[in-house]
Write an enzyme that holds these catalytic residues in place. Structure first.
Site, PDB file in Angstrom:
ATOM      1  N   ASN A  28      58.392 -22.418  21.881  1.00  0.00           N
ATOM      2  CA  ASN A  28      57.202 -23.146  21.417  1.00  0.00           C
ATOM      3  C   ASN A  28      57.431 -24.659  21.352  1.00  0.00           C
ATOM      4  O   ASN A  28      56.590 -25.440  21.793  1.00  0.00           O
ATOM      5  CB  ASN A  28      56.748 -22.614  20.055  1.00  0.00           C
ATOM      6  CG  ASN A  28      56.390 -21.142  20.119  1.00  0.00           C
ATOM      7  OD1 ASN A  28      56.312 -20.565  21.211  1.00  0.00           O
ATOM      8  ND2 ASN A  28      56.187 -20.516  18.971  1.00  0.00           N
TER       9      ASN A  28
ATOM     10  N   HIS B  50      17.748 -50.246  37.886  1.00  0.00           N
ATOM     11  CA  HIS B  50      16.878 -49.122  38.284  1.00  0.00           C
ATOM     12  C   HIS B  50      16.910 -48.912  39.807  1.00  0.00           C
ATOM     13  O   HIS B  50      15.954 -48.388  40.381  1.00  0.00           O
ATOM     14  CB  HIS B  50      15.439 -49.335  37.831  1.00  0.00           C
ATOM     15  CG  HIS B  50      15.313 -49.792  36.410  1.00  0.00           C
ATOM     16  ND1 HIS B  50      15.179 -48.928  35.358  1.00  0.00           N
ATOM     17  CD2 HIS B  50      15.363 -51.042  35.867  1.00  0.00           C
ATOM     18  CE1 HIS B  50      15.118 -49.627  34.223  1.00  0.00           C
ATOM     19  NE2 HIS B  50      15.240 -50.911  34.510  1.00  0.00           N
TER      20      HIS B  50
ATOM     21  N   SER C 291      29.875 -35.122  62.583  1.00  0.00           N
ATOM     22  CA  SER C 291      29.154 -33.863  62.422  1.00  0.00           C
ATOM     23  C   SER C 291      29.392 -33.017  63.657  1.00  0.00           C
ATOM     24  O   SER C 291      29.488 -33.541  64.772  1.00  0.00           O
ATOM     25  CB  SER C 291      27.660 -34.164  62.272  1.00  0.00           C
ATOM     26  OG  SER C 291      26.903 -33.034  62.630  1.00  0.00           O
TER      27      SER C 291
ATOM     28  N   LYS D  60      26.394 -38.903  63.934  1.00  0.00           N
ATOM     29  CA  LYS D  60      26.769 -38.997  62.521  1.00  0.00           C
ATOM     30  C   LYS D  60      28.159 -39.545  62.268  1.00  0.00           C
ATOM     31  O   LYS D  60      29.104 -39.227  62.975  1.00  0.00           O
ATOM     32  CB  LYS D  60      26.689 -37.598  61.858  1.00  0.00           C
ATOM     33  CG  LYS D  60      25.304 -37.050  61.691  1.00  0.00           C
ATOM     34  CD  LYS D  60      24.414 -37.879  60.762  1.00  0.00           C
ATOM     35  CE  LYS D  60      24.790 -37.716  59.318  1.00  0.00           C
ATOM     36  NZ  LYS D  60      24.438 -36.388  58.800  1.00  0.00           N
TER      37      LYS D  60
ATOM     38  N   GLU E  37      32.169 -39.175  49.141  1.00  0.00           N
ATOM     39  CA  GLU E  37      31.408 -37.985  48.724  1.00  0.00           C
ATOM     40  C   GLU E  37      32.300 -36.985  48.006  1.00  0.00           C
ATOM     41  O   GLU E  37      31.928 -36.400  46.987  1.00  0.00           O
ATOM     42  CB  GLU E  37      30.787 -37.297  49.945  1.00  0.00           C
ATOM     43  CG  GLU E  37      29.620 -38.039  50.549  1.00  0.00           C
ATOM     44  CD  GLU E  37      29.133 -37.318  51.795  1.00  0.00           C
ATOM     45  OE1 GLU E  37      28.194 -36.522  51.680  1.00  0.00           O
ATOM     46  OE2 GLU E  37      29.709 -37.537  52.878  1.00  0.00           O
TER      47      GLU E  37
ATOM     48  N   LYS F 131      48.061 -25.463  31.080  1.00  0.00           N
ATOM     49  CA  LYS F 131      48.783 -26.091  32.188  1.00  0.00           C
ATOM     50  C   LYS F 131      47.981 -26.253  33.466  1.00  0.00           C
ATOM     51  O   LYS F 131      47.995 -27.332  34.070  1.00  0.00           O
ATOM     52  CB  LYS F 131      50.075 -25.325  32.464  1.00  0.00           C
ATOM     53  CG  LYS F 131      51.112 -25.709  31.449  1.00  0.00           C
ATOM     54  CD  LYS F 131      52.230 -24.719  31.367  1.00  0.00           C
ATOM     55  CE  LYS F 131      52.700 -24.632  29.932  1.00  0.00           C
ATOM     56  NZ  LYS F 131      51.684 -24.125  28.977  1.00  0.00           N
TER      57      LYS F 131
HETATM   58  N1  ARG Z   1      54.701 -19.928  28.689  1.00  0.00           N
HETATM   59  C1  ARG Z   1      54.471 -20.326  27.338  1.00  0.00           C
HETATM   60  C2  ARG Z   1      53.428 -21.447  27.322  1.00  0.00           C
HETATM   61  O1  ARG Z   1      53.155 -21.983  28.347  1.00  0.00           O
HETATM   62  C3  ARG Z   1      55.730 -20.833  26.729  1.00  0.00           C
HETATM   63  C4  ARG Z   1      55.823 -20.618  25.243  1.00  0.00           C
HETATM   64  C5  ARG Z   1      55.819 -19.164  24.944  1.00  0.00           C
HETATM   65  N2  ARG Z   1      56.046 -18.916  23.582  1.00  0.00           N
HETATM   66  C6  ARG Z   1      55.866 -17.702  23.059  1.00  0.00           C
HETATM   67  N3  ARG Z   1      56.096 -17.566  21.825  1.00  0.00           N
HETATM   68  N4  ARG Z   1      55.427 -16.717  23.786  1.00  0.00           N
HETATM   69  O2  ARG Z   1      52.878 -21.791  26.319  1.00  0.00           O
END
Ligand code: ARG
Length: 466
Positions: A119, A165, A286, A292, A299, A334
């Site tokens: 953690n 505008h 195009s 084009k 875009e 992530k």
């Molecule tokens: N893969 C987990 C995450 O991205 C890592 C931490 C996991 N901790 C746990 N107690 N399962 O958060």
């Protein structure tokens, strides 16, 4: 039940209390290694600092620390060369690396996780990653700003219509318009740099949530990892993802700015505006319409704003209502974060390459500024300077404009006699204020569009940028 347990398939790193192996689907469902292997080098750096800190406080022998550091070096090389055998059974980047370390150096590898948890480890890893990402993004945003300065500099006196505008409002210089973009990006850089301050705080040492019973020295790890400070509360340290939300918010604002610029580039490169030529290398054709040349890069940047805004909402929603402290939900931070970094980098890169290559069509810009009565405000201001109240001069000029529309002529194309029909205050000198050059030159104060001011703005921007 113990007989059901297959030690090969039970996770060696936490399987002790389990009596059956993880369901195969659940294993794949809960694994994060497919995407968190991206932060492997940060994870290794975090482990290096943790091991050295444990050696420093005497929790680990220096012999073990040496073995761990050497083992981590070789794993780092293996990952770098693409030979690391990532395994979904080992769930995430942390356990893959730790298991590999133990395979290589034996028991010392098993001691690395003393006094820490995944953690505080993951919270530390992402912050290390974000810190580097922000630095690279800021450098790219500054490259874009350099491109803007060179485009602005070569167009200090190029006159175009300014719009409100999307209707012709008053003449401005193209250099002034480009410097407006520059200001947007300056604020973006400030926001990212400010976000970096809150990224650069170290969670390591918070362990699972409550801290650890070992004699750790968080200040020591903090210095090794180059963090500015140590997170003050262990519960907050493992659960906080504000910095990721803040980064995505800052990224969304950058994308909003890029989308606004994109929209202008798309409009300006249309046959209807025809203000600029985007070099062919930023466009595509195009498959059906031979004539084009599509402004694909702007875009696409405009379109990609949507996904970055989406990632911001994902993270806000991810964190909403999460009780303290760490929850598995956090693993979902992530992919949005990584995609935000990639998307933003790609868009900034495209813009940094494209902006200085834009070719303004100066005559077309000028011709457009001559349409739409862009100097009407100048005539109203002229009358005010002769003593007429502004509301009255607004009315007088409105009538002159109506006459111009009827005649199909600009104010500057009317004769003095014609103009004098609207007000006896109008004299010969009026034509200098009715020209485009006179109009822009008259807005000569800090932040105005007068070429002298734009030149000064470029000089001061260049000094700020370094
Ligand atoms: N893969 C987990 C995450 O991205 C890592 C931490 C996991 N901790 C746990 N107690 N399962 O958060």
């Amino acid at each position: 039940m113990a007989k059901d347990k297959n030690p090969k398939e039970t996770n060696q790193l936490w399987g002790g209390r389990f009596t059956e192996t993880t369901d195969e689907f659940v294993q794949a469902f809960t694994a994060s290694v497919s995407f968190d292997q991206r932060i492997a080098q940060q994870d290794i750096n975090c482990s290096r600092a943790h091991a050295r800190m444990l050696g420093h406080t005497g929790v680990l022998s220096m012999e073990d620390v040496e073995k761990i550091l050497q083992g981590l070096d070789s794993i780092s090389d293996e990952i770098e060369s693409g030979d690391f055998p990532w395994s979904v059974e080992l769930e995430d980047v942390h356990m893959n690396i730790e298991a590999r370390l133990t395979d290589r150096i034996g028991d010392a590898g098993k001691r690395l996780h003393t006094g820490r948890s995944r953690n505080d480890q993951i919270a530390t890893d992402i912050r290390l990653y974000m810190r580097e990402a922000i630095d690279v993004i800021i450098a790219e945003a500054e490259r874009l700003q350099h491109g803007m300065l060179s485009l602005a500099e070569s167009n200090i006196d190029v006159i175009m219509p300014g719009f409100t505008h999307l209707q012709t409002a008053q003449p401005v210089t193209f250099g002034h318009h480009v410097m407006a973009w520059f200001e947007m990006i300056s604020r973006d850089i400030e926001r990212l740099a400010d976000c970096r301050k809150r990224v650069n705080v170290m969670p390591l040492g918070a362990a699972a949530l409550a801290g650890t019973t070992y004699p750790i020295d968080r200040q020591y790890s903090c210095e090794l990892l180059g963090f500015d400070s140590v997170a003050a509360n262990s519960l907050d340290a493992v659960s906080d993802r504000d910095f990721a939300i803040e980064f995505c918010a800052a990224a969304s604002i950058v994308m909003t700015h890029l989308s606004r610029m994109s929209e202008e580039l798309v409009l300006w490169s249309s046959a209807q505006f025809d203000f600029i030529d985007l070099p062919d290398r930023f466009c595509t054709g195009s498959s059906i319409m031979p004539q084009k040349k599509n402004p694909d890069v702007p875009e696409l940047v405009r379109g990609k704003t949507g996904r970055v805004n989406g990632h911001l909402i994902s993270l806000l929603t991810l964190m909403k209502s999460q009780p303290l402290a760490y929850n598995k939900d956090n693993q979902e931070d992530k992919e949005p974060l990584f995609d935000t970094v990639d998307t933003l980098m790609g868009c900034l890169r495209a813009f940094a390459d494209m902006i200085p290559a834009i070719k303004p069509k100066k005559q077309n810009m000028r011709d457009a500024a001559l349409k739409g009565f862009a100097t009407a405000t100048d005539l109203a201001d002229y009358l005010v300077k002769k003593g007429m109240p502004f509301r009255d001069s607004h009315e007088v000029v409105g009538k002159a404009v109506a006459f111009g529309i009827e005649q199909g002529r600009d104010l500057s194309e009317m004769s003095l006699e014609e103009l004098q029909k609207f007000s006896g205050d109008i004299e010969e000198g009026v034509f200098t204020v009715l020209t485009l050059e006179g109009s822009v030159a008259a807005r000569n104060h800090i932040g105005g569009t007068a070429p002298d001011q734009v030149r000064a703005a470029i000089i001061s921007a260049r000094a700020r940028l370094g």
